[in-house]
Design a protein around this motif. Structure first.
Motif, PDB file in Angstrom:
ATOM      1  N   ARG A 169     -18.007 138.325 -79.250  1.00  0.00           N
ATOM      2  CA  ARG A 169     -17.622 137.771 -80.043  1.00  0.00           C
ATOM      3  C   ARG A 169     -17.733 135.661 -79.660  1.00  0.00           C
ATOM      4  O   ARG A 169     -17.778 135.454 -78.365  1.00  0.00           O
ATOM      5  N   ALA A 170     -18.633 135.174 -80.638  1.00  0.00           N
ATOM      6  CA  ALA A 170     -19.402 134.156 -79.892  1.00  0.00           C
ATOM      7  C   ALA A 170     -17.830 132.870 -80.141  1.00  0.00           C
ATOM      8  O   ALA A 170     -16.358 133.562 -80.862  1.00  0.00           O
ATOM      9  N   ASP A 171     -17.770 132.213 -79.019  1.00  0.00           N
ATOM     10  CA  ASP A 171     -16.685 131.644 -78.551  1.00  0.00           C
ATOM     11  C   ASP A 171     -17.387 130.347 -78.268  1.00  0.00           C
ATOM     12  O   ASP A 171     -17.849 129.983 -76.895  1.00  0.00           O
ATOM     13  N   ARG A 177     -13.992 125.828 -77.585  1.00  0.00           N
ATOM     14  CA  ARG A 177     -13.200 124.364 -77.759  1.00  0.00           C
ATOM     15  C   ARG A 177     -11.593 124.601 -78.294  1.00  0.00           C
ATOM     16  O   ARG A 177     -11.649 125.715 -78.558  1.00  0.00           O
TER      17      ARG A 177
END
Lengths: 153, 493
Positions: free
Chosen positions: B2-4, B7
């Motif tokens: 999953r893109a993270d 932030r």
């Protein structure tokens, strides 16, 4: 059940089942996301282990079972995380796989792990307990479940 | 995967600094939040403007929320090291009157009940210890269990545990772990009265059976320090603190038992609050009336957990003395003082000319009794209570003394430490443990810890500047600076 694991801030089994950490001023937040509330609880427990060490370094050799009852799903989540913390500190074990079954107000959990090996696991912190800060158990986009809170370290 | 973005969640990581427009500046070190919107009393923050601007806006919100609790007296206070806590700010002070419906709050005491600091005087000169610094670091690391997975040698059955919970440091001394002369230099003479071990769950008691004499982890430490500067030579002399001599400071608390008590009562108080007619602006402010069954039970349990912390620090002192005896047979380690900074204490205070019995919560705040206070031992009474302020790993710590003015300003309270400036995740992203350990070694500071990641999360730069914090405490009239301590050895979990 378990897929790719990694130390740090997050890891995913799939696009719908994953855990991550989030920031708190002095401590750290744990978040689990899954297709069911139980799966979200399982993932949050993985995030808890990752606060302490690399979950990938922990073998799922032994199983410990826990039970909790609470009519409030958010407080049941706090009970669940506190139950895992309790098993970590009293048995001196770390856990890398979790299974949760829920029925009404009742939760039954299976924790799979091994005795702490300081040299191999290098535990960074001892978690004191779950807090009510950042506490949420709710449905999110896509009908999935998210469970989260800040833990005191 | 999953893109993270990495932030922080905007929901739970406040990105807002303190808005000074919401505060009335009453002096360079006193800022007031006028009572409004359900606040029963004003909020008062003691800090210089730079510290105020660095504070998270959550501190403002939490000071305001505490001011809304029933039975609060005078004001909701924040000390110069205040930062975002759980319900109460860390660095928060609030007193409640049981006769006015006052409450007691598990969150207002904190998870690590009676977490605190004690400083031992060694009489050794810095050059003596430098000559054996590595041996001393290794011996202390071997003798004092620190961190998850390192249990102690003391194992108590339930009867022994309950005796410890009633007796505190006095119990430890009776068992042979400690010195009778220490007791006079511990708050409550080492034994908190009113402890009720039976108010502590069996789960909590079991959690503590193998943890006595252990340091824990997080920001807890044992440090060997040099007295690197004397600010007030008269008080320093009275305290036995001399320039160029070595002291040992121990920072830890009630370990698993305190955590378990805190967790259990937090949930219970949160669930019961509506039945007590208490509206909680934040569930983490969970509390119960002092005159309720839950309030009384928590008070008894918290006092027992306080004794656990006092006993724990006494045992660690004993282990430390054994190490020093093996390397420095001539050294006699005497206790300067032991203070707890996560507490709720029953105290008498003057409020508008009346003498009132109040329950003073200090969450990450140190009691700072001024000169002449009857609770001080006679040897310290003319000078005020030693106020022990821990820095972060590799930075200075400080010894202060309570001032006469602190009674009226903050129910005789001062700061407790540096306070975090960034989260653990941010710190781990910024530093590497091995590099930090090597850098500090080059500066003559030896670190012993089980985990490089734990060291990175406790990096000196992750904390506020403790020197500025104590300057503010002194300028605000909370406690005066006596001496500065600089580390030689730090043992961490």
């Amino acid at each position: 059940m378990m897929g790719v694991l990694g130390i740090g801030s997050w890891s995913a089994v799939s696009a719908t089942t994953y855990w991550r950490h989030f920031d708190h001023g002095s401590d750290i937040g744990i978040r689990g996301v899954g297709r069911t509330m139980a799966e979200a609880f399982e993932q949050a427990a993985m995030a808890l282990t990752a606060v302490i060490c690399d979950p990938g370094s922990v073998s799922a050799e032994e199983v410990v079972e826990v039970d909790s009852d609470n009519p409030d799903p958010e407080l049941l989540f706090v009970d669940w995380i506190d139950a895992v913390v309790y098993q970590v500190v009293t048995r001196q074990m770390l856990f890398s796989r979790f299974r949760v079954e829920m029925s009404g107000d009742h939760l039954h959990g299976w924790l799979y792990g091994e005795a702490i090996d300081i040299g191999r696991h290098q535990p960074a912190v001892e978690v004191k307990g779950a807090t009510l800060t950042g506490l949420e158990v709710r449905r999110i986009e896509g009908g999935h479940w998210q469970a989260q809170c800040v833990v005191d370290v | 995967m999953r893109a993270d973005t990495g932030r922080p969640s905007a929901l739970w990581m406040s990105e807002h600094a303190m808005d000074t427009n919401l505060l009335e500046k009453h002096s360079d070190w006193k800022w007031v939040i006028p009572a409004r919107d359900g606040m029963r009393v004003p909020g008062i923050i003691y800090a210089d403007e730079a510290l105020i601007r660095d504070m998270d806006f959550k501190v403002y919100e939490q000071v305001v929320n505490v001011a809304k609790l029933p039975g609060i007296v005078n004001a909701s206070y924040a000390m110069p090291d205040a930062h975002w806590g759980y319900g109460f700010p860390i660095g928060g002070v609030a007193a409640f009157d049981p006769l006015q419906g006052g409450v007691i709050s598990a969150g207002g005491v904190g998870f690590d009940i009676s977490c605190g600091v004690r400083t031992l005087l060694t009489g050794l000169r810095t050059d003596q210890v430098r000559a054996s610094q590595r041996d001393l670091a290794n011996a202390l690391y071997g003798a004092v269990p620190a961190g998850l997975g390192r249990g102690g040698d003391i194992h108590l059955d339930d009867a022994g545990l309950c005796a410890m919970l009633r007796g505190g440091a006095r119990w430890a001394v009776e068992q042979g772990w400690g010195d009778e002369s220490d007791l006079d230099r511990i708050e409550e003479q080492g034994c908190q009265s009113g402890a009720q071990p039976e108010a502590i769950s069996l789960l909590a008691r079991k959690r503590q059976r193998n943890e006595m004499g252990t340091l824990g982890s997080g920001n807890h430490y044992l440090e060997v320090q040099e007295v690197s500067r004397i600010h007030d030579s008269e008080i320093a002399e009275a305290f036995g603190v001399h320039q160029g001599e070595i002291v040992v400071t121990i920072h830890c608390g009630s370990r698993g038992l305190g955590h378990q008590v805190g967790s259990e009562f937090l949930k219970r108080m949160a669930a019961e609050a509506p039945a007590h007619g208490i509206h909680l602006p934040d569930r983490e402010l969970a509390c119960a009336p002092l005159e309720s069954e839950t309030g009384r039970e928590y008070l008894g349990a918290m006092r027992a957990a306080t004794n656990c912390a006092l006993a724990n620090r006494e045992i660690i002192t004993h282990l430390t003395r054994q190490v020093f005896a093996s390397l420095f047979p001539e050294a006699v380690l005497t206790l300067l003082y032991d203070v707890s900074h996560n507490t709720c204490k029953e105290e008498m205070h003057d409020v508008d000319g009346d003498r009132r019995r109040l329950f003073v919560h200090r969450k990450g705040a140190t009691r700072a009794l001024g000169p002449g206070h009857p609770a001080l031992p006679s040897s310290l009474r003319p000078w005020g209570q030693p106020v022990l302020i821990g820095g972060s790993m590799g930075t200075n710590s400080h010894i202060l003394a309570g001032m006469p003015e602190s009674e009226a300003r903050s129910f005789a309270s001062a700061c407790h430490g540096a306070g975090r400036a960034m989260s653990r995740r941010q710190a781990y992203r910024q530093w590497r443990g091995r590099q930090l350990i090597d850098d500090l070694a080059e500066r003559g500071i030896l670190i012993r810890s089980t985990s490089g990641r734990g060291v990175a999360e406790e990096a000196p730069g992750a904390y506020k500047d403790v020197d500025r914090v104590v300057d503010s405490a002194e300028n605000a009239g909370l406690a005066c600076k006596v001496a500065r301590l600089t580390p030689l050895i730090t043992i961490k979990g």
